[in-house]
Design a protein around this motif. Sequence first.
Motif, PDB file in Angstrom:
ATOM      1  N   GLY A  37       0.840  -1.184   0.000  1.00 59.48           N
ATOM      2  CA  GLY A  37       0.000   0.000   0.000  1.00 59.48           C
ATOM      3  C   GLY A  37       0.872   1.229   0.000  1.00 59.48           C
ATOM      4  O   GLY A  37       2.027   1.186   0.431  1.00 59.48           O
ATOM      5  N   SER A  38       0.320   2.352  -0.463  1.00 59.10           N
ATOM      6  CA  SER A  38       1.137   3.547  -0.624  1.00 59.10           C
ATOM      7  C   SER A  38       0.334   4.814  -0.371  1.00 59.10           C
ATOM      8  O   SER A  38      -0.901   4.827  -0.450  1.00 59.10           O
ATOM      9  N   MET A  39       1.075   5.875  -0.110  1.00 61.64           N
ATOM     10  CA  MET A  39       0.459   7.198   0.005  1.00 61.64           C
ATOM     11  C   MET A  39      -0.133   7.652  -1.329  1.00 61.64           C
ATOM     12  O   MET A  39      -0.872   8.633  -1.364  1.00 61.64           O
ATOM     13  N   ASP A  40       0.173   6.953  -2.424  1.00 63.98           N
ATOM     14  CA  ASP A  40      -0.385   7.314  -3.728  1.00 63.98           C
ATOM     15  C   ASP A  40      -1.821   6.806  -3.907  1.00 63.98           C
ATOM     16  O   ASP A  40      -2.391   6.910  -5.001  1.00 63.98           O
ATOM     17  N   SER A  41      -2.417   6.246  -2.845  1.00 60.09           N
ATOM     18  CA  SER A  41      -3.811   5.768  -2.808  1.00 60.09           C
ATOM     19  C   SER A  41      -4.021   4.436  -3.516  1.00 60.09           C
ATOM     20  O   SER A  41      -5.166   3.990  -3.650  1.00 60.09           O
ATOM     21  N   CYS A  42      -2.953   3.804  -3.965  1.00 61.48           N
ATOM     22  CA  CYS A  42      -3.070   2.541  -4.711  1.00 61.48           C
ATOM     23  C   CYS A  42      -2.539   1.359  -3.909  1.00 61.48           C
ATOM     24  O   CYS A  42      -1.706   1.510  -3.014  1.00 61.48           O
ATOM     25  N   ILE A  43      -3.049   0.188  -4.263  1.00 55.43           N
ATOM     26  CA  ILE A  43      -2.484  -1.086  -3.816  1.00 55.43           C
ATOM     27  C   ILE A  43      -1.815  -1.723  -5.027  1.00 55.43           C
ATOM     28  O   ILE A  43      -2.356  -1.695  -6.135  1.00 55.43           O
ATOM     29  N   MET A  44      -0.632  -2.273  -4.825  1.00 53.42           N
ATOM     30  CA  MET A  44       0.046  -3.017  -5.879  1.00 53.42           C
ATOM     31  C   MET A  44       0.173  -4.474  -5.447  1.00 53.42           C
ATOM     32  O   MET A  44       0.491  -4.766  -4.289  1.00 53.42           O
ATOM     33  N   ILE A  45      -0.095  -5.380  -6.382  1.00 54.42           N
ATOM     34  CA  ILE A  45       0.152  -6.800  -6.175  1.00 54.42           C
ATOM     35  C   ILE A  45       1.311  -7.176  -7.091  1.00 54.42           C
ATOM     36  O   ILE A  45       1.178  -7.163  -8.320  1.00 54.42           O
ATOM     37  N   TRP A  46       2.452  -7.476  -6.498  1.00 50.03           N
ATOM     38  CA  TRP A  46       3.665  -7.799  -7.247  1.00 50.03           C
ATOM     39  C   TRP A  46       3.776  -9.315  -7.366  1.00 50.03           C
ATOM     40  O   TRP A  46       3.726 -10.029  -6.357  1.00 50.03           O
ATOM     41  N   ASN A  47       3.922  -9.803  -8.576  1.00 49.88           N
ATOM     42  CA  ASN A  47       4.090 -11.231  -8.800  1.00 49.88           C
ATOM     43  C   ASN A  47       5.575 -11.563  -8.783  1.00 49.88           C
ATOM     44  O   ASN A  47       6.378 -10.932  -9.477  1.00 49.88           O
ATOM     45  N   LEU A  48       5.935 -12.552  -7.959  1.00 49.64           N
ATOM     46  CA  LEU A  48       7.340 -12.875  -7.789  1.00 49.64           C
ATOM     47  C   LEU A  48       7.932 -13.623  -8.972  1.00 49.64           C
ATOM     48  O   LEU A  48       9.147 -13.694  -9.111  1.00 49.64           O
ATOM     49  N   LYS A  49       7.073 -14.179  -9.838  1.00 52.35           N
ATOM     50  CA  LYS A  49       7.589 -14.756 -11.077  1.00 52.35           C
ATOM     51  C   LYS A  49       7.924 -13.617 -12.036  1.00 52.35           C
ATOM     52  O   LYS A  49       7.060 -12.792 -12.354  1.00 52.35           O
ATOM     53  N   PRO A  50       9.152 -13.538 -12.502  1.00 48.03           N
ATOM     54  CA  PRO A  50       9.587 -12.380 -13.306  1.00 48.03           C
ATOM     55  C   PRO A  50       8.743 -12.128 -14.552  1.00 48.03           C
ATOM     56  O   PRO A  50       8.589 -10.997 -14.985  1.00 48.03           O
ATOM     57  N   GLN A  51       8.181 -13.191 -15.127  1.00 45.58           N
ATOM     58  CA  GLN A  51       7.452 -13.005 -16.383  1.00 45.58           C
ATOM     59  C   GLN A  51       6.040 -12.448 -16.176  1.00 45.58           C
ATOM     60  O   GLN A  51       5.371 -12.089 -17.142  1.00 45.58           O
ATOM     61  N   MET A  52       5.590 -12.345 -14.928  1.00 46.05           N
ATOM     62  CA  MET A  52       4.228 -11.880 -14.665  1.00 46.05           C
ATOM     63  C   MET A  52       4.232 -10.420 -14.234  1.00 46.05           C
ATOM     64  O   MET A  52       5.038 -10.008 -13.400  1.00 46.05           O
ATOM     65  N   ARG A  53       3.323  -9.650 -14.788  1.00 47.10           N
ATOM     66  CA  ARG A  53       3.247  -8.222 -14.491  1.00 47.10           C
ATOM     67  C   ARG A  53       2.552  -7.974 -13.164  1.00 47.10           C
ATOM     68  O   ARG A  53       1.779  -8.781 -12.670  1.00 47.10           O
ATOM     69  N   ALA A  54       2.809  -6.814 -12.583  1.00 45.92           N
ATOM     70  CA  ALA A  54       2.164  -6.406 -11.335  1.00 45.92           C
ATOM     71  C   ALA A  54       0.749  -5.910 -11.624  1.00 45.92           C
ATOM     72  O   ALA A  54       0.433  -5.469 -12.732  1.00 45.92           O
ATOM     73  N   TYR A  55      -0.106  -5.989 -10.614  1.00 52.48           N
ATOM     74  CA  TYR A  55      -1.459  -5.441 -10.698  1.00 52.48           C
ATOM     75  C   TYR A  55      -1.521  -4.170  -9.861  1.00 52.48           C
ATOM     76  O   TYR A  55      -1.027  -4.135  -8.736  1.00 52.48           O
ATOM     77  N   ARG A  56      -2.142  -3.141 -10.416  1.00 54.43           N
ATOM     78  CA  ARG A  56      -2.385  -1.915  -9.656  1.00 54.43           C
ATOM     79  C   ARG A  56      -3.879  -1.813  -9.373  1.00 54.43           C
ATOM     80  O   ARG A  56      -4.698  -1.804 -10.295  1.00 54.43           O
ATOM     81  N   PHE A  57      -4.234  -1.747  -8.087  1.00 59.13           N
ATOM     82  CA  PHE A  57      -5.634  -1.651  -7.697  1.00 59.13           C
ATOM     83  C   PHE A  57      -5.951  -0.224  -7.288  1.00 59.13           C
ATOM     84  O   PHE A  57      -5.331   0.333  -6.377  1.00 59.13           O
ATOM     85  N   VAL A  58      -6.929   0.373  -7.968  1.00 60.44           N
ATOM     86  CA  VAL A  58      -7.348   1.741  -7.699  1.00 60.44           C
ATOM     87  C   VAL A  58      -8.776   1.712  -7.169  1.00 60.44           C
ATOM     88  O   VAL A  58      -9.648   1.071  -7.745  1.00 60.44           O
ATOM     89  N   GLY A  59      -9.013   2.389  -6.070  1.00 57.51           N
ATOM     90  CA  GLY A  59     -10.347   2.417  -5.477  1.00 57.51           C
ATOM     91  C   GLY A  59     -10.400   3.359  -4.293  1.00 57.51           C
ATOM     92  O   GLY A  59     -11.363   4.105  -4.130  1.00 57.51           O
ATOM     93  N   HIS A  60      -9.371   3.322  -3.469  1.00 56.18           N
ATOM     94  CA  HIS A  60      -9.321   4.245  -2.336  1.00 56.18           C
ATOM     95  C   HIS A  60      -9.164   5.677  -2.837  1.00 56.18           C
ATOM     96  O   HIS A  60      -8.473   5.931  -3.826  1.00 56.18           O
ATOM     97  N   LYS A  61      -9.757   6.591  -2.116  1.00 59.16           N
ATOM     98  CA  LYS A  61      -9.734   8.002  -2.509  1.00 59.16           C
ATOM     99  C   LYS A  61      -8.662   8.796  -1.774  1.00 59.16           C
ATOM    100  O   LYS A  61      -8.559  10.012  -1.944  1.00 59.16           O
ATOM    101  N   ASP A  62      -7.884   8.132  -0.948  1.00 55.41           N
ATOM    102  CA  ASP A  62      -6.800   8.788  -0.225  1.00 55.41           C
ATOM    103  C   ASP A  62      -5.743   7.726   0.083  1.00 55.41           C
ATOM    104  O   ASP A  62      -5.882   6.560  -0.310  1.00 55.41           O
ATOM    105  N   ALA A  63      -4.716   8.121   0.800  1.00 63.03           N
ATOM    106  CA  ALA A  63      -3.572   7.250   1.062  1.00 63.03           C
ATOM    107  C   ALA A  63      -3.995   5.903   1.645  1.00 63.03           C
ATOM    108  O   ALA A  63      -4.897   5.820   2.481  1.00 63.03           O
ATOM    109  N   VAL A  64      -3.330   4.838   1.185  1.00 62.72           N
ATOM    110  CA  VAL A  64      -3.512   3.501   1.746  1.00 62.72           C
ATOM    111  C   VAL A  64      -2.492   3.336   2.871  1.00 62.72           C
ATOM    112  O   VAL A  64      -1.291   3.534   2.671  1.00 62.72           O
ATOM    113  N   THR A  65      -2.959   2.989   4.051  1.00 65.03           N
ATOM    114  CA  THR A  65      -2.097   2.944   5.232  1.00 65.03           C
ATOM    115  C   THR A  65      -1.677   1.536   5.640  1.00 65.03           C
ATOM    116  O   THR A  65      -0.685   1.369   6.346  1.00 65.03           O
ATOM    117  N   SER A  66      -2.435   0.516   5.209  1.00 61.02           N
ATOM    118  CA  SER A  66      -2.157  -0.852   5.649  1.00 61.02           C
ATOM    119  C   SER A  66      -2.742  -1.847   4.656  1.00 61.02           C
ATOM    120  O   SER A  66      -3.840  -1.625   4.131  1.00 61.02           O
TER     121      SER A  66
END
Length: 401
Positions: free
Chosen positions: A36-65
């Motif tokens: 989670g980030s102060m940029d209001s997004c959640i990222m899901i990072w895939n540990l397999k190098p060939q798979m791209r990360a997912y960016r989840f947008v929905g919160h309207k302010d910073a994600v804290t946890s």
Amino acid sequence: MSCALDDPTLERHFKGHRDTITSVDFNCNMKQIATGSMDSCIMIWNLKPQMRAYRFVGHKDAVTSVQFSPSGHLVASASRDKTVRLWVPSVKGESTVFRAHTGTVRSVNFSSDGQSLVTASDDKTIKVWTVHRQKFLFSLSQHINWVRCAKFSPDGRLIVSASDDRTVKIWDKNSRECIYSFCEHGGYVNYADFHPSGTCIAAGSTDNTVKVWDIRTNKLLQHYQVHSAVVNSLSFHPSGNYLITASNDSTLKILDLVEGRLLYTLHGHQGPATCVAFSRTGDYFASGGSDEQVMVWRTNFDSADYGEVLRSQQKATSMECSDRGPSTSQHSHTSQGSTAPSISYQEQPQQAAPDGGVPAALASTLEHIVGQLDILTQVKDLLKHINFHDLHYGYSLFWFK
């Protein structure tokens, strides 16, 4: 001389957030990391190098946890927009949302059975919810300032909370009562969590310290003053033998809880290190910082038998110190990766061995070796007569039973 305890190594680093990273967690399947980030997004990072990360947008302010559910099928997130969201960590990024508090939600945590959530907020309350339908169950309301963090105990019977009122509180989930309040921090308490055994808790504070208490006796067991700035986050290794901390001094510290000492200092982030978490098996840990980077490290030290590691450390230290006496020793190296983090292995200053243990005819080098190998036993005996409240860090045997 090198010891059996291998240094942690930087395995991967991810950059995709556009502001400070506030929280990091591993999926139990070791295939994904959520941040989670102060940029209001959640990222899901895939540990397999060939798979791209997912960016989840929905919160309207910073994600804290953020946290994965025990099954790994959901991710919970808390936000400054006063809501909690439950996400499915797939490419679609579907989520449900509920207004959880009347102030910023600072923390969200699943119970070990995955059936409950506990949230903490700037509205000074802790709330417990069902995961199914996000039904509100009850509120805990004795803090008198913002609540930064709340966590379930491993068995789900207790809750620990950390607050800007400078207290750490233990709550009974069934009776909904505060059963003890620890008031020994000199600053706001940013983070607290249970030891895997459920018998102890650790907390990090703006007073730059980390404290460990036994919640059966409510006694302070260990007090670490290893950081030079605010402690933002901490995580217990699943074995219970280690604790890792993240601080505004830009470092991560790995603490050896059995010996009560600082084991490693890791320099990787450019600016404050804001969050850190071990993987479910302890083979890896991840960290995030104000530099917008997520770093994934291989633990390495967990691969060796712990007793053997201690014996090897004692032997290695004695040989390293043979020419200069029993003083603090350090070595560092640069790990692979463009960020070029460095790691320092740090040994506590050792006490001199008592006289008469070695024949006078032997060389001074041998005296050091034999003396240092005997230190562990001597320190254990010495500790029987020491009050743990008088310790800062070092020589604090920490047995979890």
